[in-house]
Write a protein that holds these residues in place. Structure first.
Motif, PDB file in Angstrom:
ATOM      1  N   ARG A 184       0.830  -1.209   0.000  1.00 30.03           N
ATOM      2  CA  ARG A 184       0.000   0.000   0.000  1.00 30.03           C
ATOM      3  C   ARG A 184       0.862   1.256   0.000  1.00 30.03           C
ATOM      4  O   ARG A 184       0.358   2.336  -0.239  1.00 30.03           O
ATOM      5  CB  ARG A 184      -0.879   0.028   1.248  1.00 30.03           C
TER       6      ARG A 184
ATOM      7  N   ARG B  51      -6.827   0.622   1.742  1.00 30.03           N
ATOM      8  CA  ARG B  51      -6.893  -0.830   1.938  1.00 30.03           C
ATOM      9  C   ARG B  51      -7.877  -1.466   0.940  1.00 30.03           C
ATOM     10  O   ARG B  51      -7.565  -2.487   0.322  1.00 30.03           O
ATOM     11  CB  ARG B  51      -7.317  -1.159   3.376  1.00 30.03           C
TER      12      ARG B  51
ATOM     13  N   GLU C 110      -6.870  -4.244  -1.959  1.00 34.29           N
ATOM     14  CA  GLU C 110      -7.427  -5.596  -2.076  1.00 34.29           C
ATOM     15  C   GLU C 110      -8.001  -5.818  -3.473  1.00 34.29           C
ATOM     16  O   GLU C 110      -7.778  -6.850  -4.105  1.00 34.29           O
ATOM     17  CB  GLU C 110      -8.499  -5.817  -0.995  1.00 34.29           C
TER      18      GLU C 110
ATOM     19  N   MET D 247       2.363  -9.913   0.034  1.00 36.47           N
ATOM     20  CA  MET D 247       1.833  -8.632   0.498  1.00 36.47           C
ATOM     21  C   MET D 247       2.231  -8.433   1.955  1.00 36.47           C
ATOM     22  O   MET D 247       2.524  -9.389   2.666  1.00 36.47           O
ATOM     23  CB  MET D 247       0.312  -8.578   0.371  1.00 36.47           C
ATOM     24  N   SER D 248       2.237  -7.194   2.386  1.00 37.58           N
ATOM     25  CA  SER D 248       2.538  -6.902   3.777  1.00 37.58           C
ATOM     26  C   SER D 248       1.356  -7.325   4.632  1.00 37.58           C
ATOM     27  O   SER D 248       0.213  -7.011   4.314  1.00 37.58           O
ATOM     28  CB  SER D 248       2.798  -5.408   3.930  1.00 37.58           C
ATOM     29  N   GLY D 249       1.633  -8.045   5.697  1.00 37.90           N
ATOM     30  CA  GLY D 249       0.526  -8.572   6.502  1.00 37.90           C
ATOM     31  C   GLY D 249       0.687  -8.304   7.974  1.00 37.90           C
ATOM     32  O   GLY D 249       0.370  -9.152   8.799  1.00 37.90           O
TER      33      GLY D 249
ATOM     34  N   SER E 193      -0.846  -5.906   9.838  1.00 37.95           N
ATOM     35  CA  SER E 193      -2.094  -5.590  10.537  1.00 37.95           C
ATOM     36  C   SER E 193      -3.001  -6.816  10.503  1.00 37.95           C
ATOM     37  O   SER E 193      -2.871  -7.670   9.628  1.00 37.95           O
ATOM     38  CB  SER E 193      -2.797  -4.410   9.855  1.00 37.95           C
TER      39      SER E 193
ATOM     40  N   GLU F 163      -6.085  -7.039   9.602  1.00 37.27           N
ATOM     41  CA  GLU F 163      -6.869  -7.090   8.356  1.00 37.27           C
ATOM     42  C   GLU F 163      -6.041  -7.690   7.222  1.00 37.27           C
ATOM     43  O   GLU F 163      -6.524  -8.501   6.435  1.00 37.27           O
ATOM     44  CB  GLU F 163      -7.323  -5.681   7.943  1.00 37.27           C
ATOM     45  N   SER F 164      -4.775  -7.252   7.116  1.00 38.50           N
ATOM     46  CA  SER F 164      -3.927  -7.711   6.012  1.00 38.50           C
ATOM     47  C   SER F 164      -3.607  -9.195   6.138  1.00 38.50           C
ATOM     48  O   SER F 164      -3.627  -9.924   5.147  1.00 38.50           O
ATOM     49  CB  SER F 164      -2.613  -6.937   5.992  1.00 38.50           C
TER      50      SER F 164
ATOM     51  N   TYR G 167      -2.324 -15.206  10.192  1.00 42.77           N
ATOM     52  CA  TYR G 167      -2.268 -15.583   8.770  1.00 42.77           C
ATOM     53  C   TYR G 167      -2.521 -17.079   8.603  1.00 42.77           C
ATOM     54  O   TYR G 167      -3.351 -17.502   7.794  1.00 42.77           O
ATOM     55  CB  TYR G 167      -0.885 -15.209   8.245  1.00 42.77           C
TER      56      TYR G 167
END
Lengths: 142, 369
Positions: free
Chosen positions: B122, B139, B143, B187-189, B191, B193-194, B222
């Motif tokens: 992002r 965000r 997505e 992808m960056s994860g 948070s 949500e991510s 995750y």
């Protein structure tokens, strides 16, 4: 142009009134898609456009038997019954079909993203094949 | 177990203006050119030494990284990096044209014969300003863009996209990616949500600008989301980014690291304009876990804290190996995205060599349990 929603129960009624309608567009959704396809073939040129929404078709028809008119194929990206990966086979069977993926929608995509579906359908009915060319203005400040 | 070497053409030259967007006071064209050449030399060395990946970043409007379009730099890399994968970490997809990103990555995948890793990010909060996108929608745009790009790589026939943020009537990219069905996506994860989005959508996870405890928690979320979606991530689905410097002794490494920090005037792009960061944080940019995510990017400054929190590996090869093993055991990450202390010239190169010859082989041979 008049747009008619087809289902297996009203196909005969639509066929009966179609000669009075002049040019019309047919819409078939989910299991109603087979009836819309059959009707489009039967009514020939007066059916100017066909819209198939998440079509659930049994065996796919041979491409040679596909109706010869612009076909809009709408598929929801979250639809487990007719997923975006179904577009390839559907387009092979319906050579004039153009798939549009409705992002974030499941099988009931017309209810889940009503504005997005209405916008693309209205544009397709109005402009048919030409709808892939943008005609809305992007000018910020006239 | 893979290892990645990340570097970036940072602007080294002289004193430049501060703040973000950064004015061009103090900009020297020759220094920018030298910085890019240095980066390319570090990448080539990493390739020759056996690193599995080389990775680069996208940043805008400042001296932090002179790669506002990493795919341009990656195009040059495809011609000189002969073996390693080239990782875009990553394209800032919420503010770009996703179809263009799909095309560029497919081009690079073709030019490199299937060696591209497609990171999608992002951007730092301030970077929402770059192309005038609303950070509150970052965000949701991210997505949608990621899923659209994946569709563009895999749909064999022309298709349209009626999204929330993106609308295309016909997409059919050429060239197609070499890797099938598509290049790996990270992808960056960090948070919640991510991490959940990545797990649900079978996207690999990158954890950067974070701490080992926070990363461990994100990796747990995750894996849980992936399991719910019917798949099990392997260590190769999890990347952890951290700094490193290896020298011939612990004492030398510490002295080098201090010198590296003394030369680094830039700080991070996030903190270069704290008022802007606060404004963007106020739009809900960080999501539900706002406090911790905002704190995460502010970072820690004491070296002892950074070592304990797994943000950096520093010392002799033996010391760094022990640090790496601890992090890997705790996190279960199969990919270390290691950032050298860029600014040390020959010592940076020596550190990259020591890591490759005395740390990587041992890490490769050890089994992750």
């Amino acid at each position: 142009m008049v747009a008619l929603a087809a289902s297996s129960t009203d196909a005969r009624a639509v066929a009966a009134i179609s000669p009075q309608l002049g040019e019309f567009a047919l819409i078939g959704q989910s299991s109603g898609a087979a009836a819309a396809l059959a009707l489009a073939r039967a009514t020939g040129e007066s059916c100017a456009a066909l819209i198939l929404i998440a079509p659930v078709l049994g065996p796919l028809p041979a491409a040679a038997a596909a109706p010869d008119m612009p076909i809009l194929l709408l598929l929801g990206t979250e639809d487990a019954r007719v997923p975006p990966s179904a577009a390839d086979a559907l387009c092979a069977a319906l050579p004039r079909a153009h798939p549009i993926l409705i992002y974030g929608a499941g099988h009931a995509l017309d209810r889940e993203r009503i504005e997005a579906v209405a916008a693309v359908m209205c544009d397709f009915i109005a402009r048919r094949d030409k709808f892939i060319v943008r005609d809305a203005s992007d000018l910020l400040y006239p | 177990m893979f290892q990645a070497s990340f570097t970036s053409p940072v602007f080294y030259g002289g004193t430049v203006a501060s703040g973000w967007p950064t004015p061009s006071d103090g900009y020297i064209a020759e220094e920018a050119e030298r910085s890019m050449s240095n980066s390319l030399a570090q990448f080539k060395l990493a390739d020759e030494l056996g690193y599995d990946w080389v990775g680069l970043t996208e940043h805008h409007f400042g001296p932090f990284a002179l790669t506002p379009n990493p795919t341009v730099f990656a195009g040059a890399m495809t011609q000189v990096i002969k073996r390693a994968k080239i990782a875009l970490l990553g394209s800032l997809v919420p503010m770009l044209n996703p179809v263009r990103v799909a095309e560029e990555v497919a081009m690079l995948d073709t030019m490199s014969n299937g060696r591209i890793v497609a990171g999608m990010l992002r951007g730092t909060p301030n970077e929402a300003v770059t192309y005038n996108t609303n950070p509150a929608e970052s965000r949701a745009r991210f997505e949608e863009a990621l899923l659209l790009i994946r569709e563009a790589w895999t749909q064999p026939r022309p298709f349209g996209w009626q999204g929330r943020f993106f609308e295309f009537r016909a997409i059919s990219i050429w060239p197609r990616p070499v890797q099938q069905p598509h290049p790996p996506i990270f992808m960056s994860g960090s948070s919640p949500e991510s991490a959940v989005f990545a797990g649900r959508n079978r996207v690999s996870l990158g954890l950067a600008v974070t701490t080992l405890p926070l990363a461990t928690e994100a990796a747990r979320r995750y894996r849980a989301a992936a399991n719910e979606a019917g798949w099990t991530p392997t260590p190769e689905n999890i990347l952890y980014r951290l700094g490193f410097h290896v020298a011939d002794s612990d004492e030398q490494a510490a002295a080098d690291f201090e010198a590296s920090h003394a030369r680094r005037q830039r700080g991070s792009p996030v903190l270069a304009n704290q008022a802007l960061e606060a404004t963007i944080a106020g739009t809900g940019y960080y999501g539900a876990d706002h406090e911790r995510q905002s704190g995460r990017v502010r970072g820690h400054h004491e070296l002892a804290d950074r070592l304990e929190l797994g943000q950096v590996m520093l010392g002799s090869a033996a010391t760094v190996l022990a640090q790496a093993e601890r992090i890997r055991r705790q996190l279960g990450a199969g990919i270390f995205d290691v950032i050298p202390a860029f600014e040390l010239g020959d010592r940076t190169l020596h550190s990259i060599e020591l890591f490759a010859s005395k740390v990587l082989p041992q890490l490769r041979d050890s089994v992750l349990v």
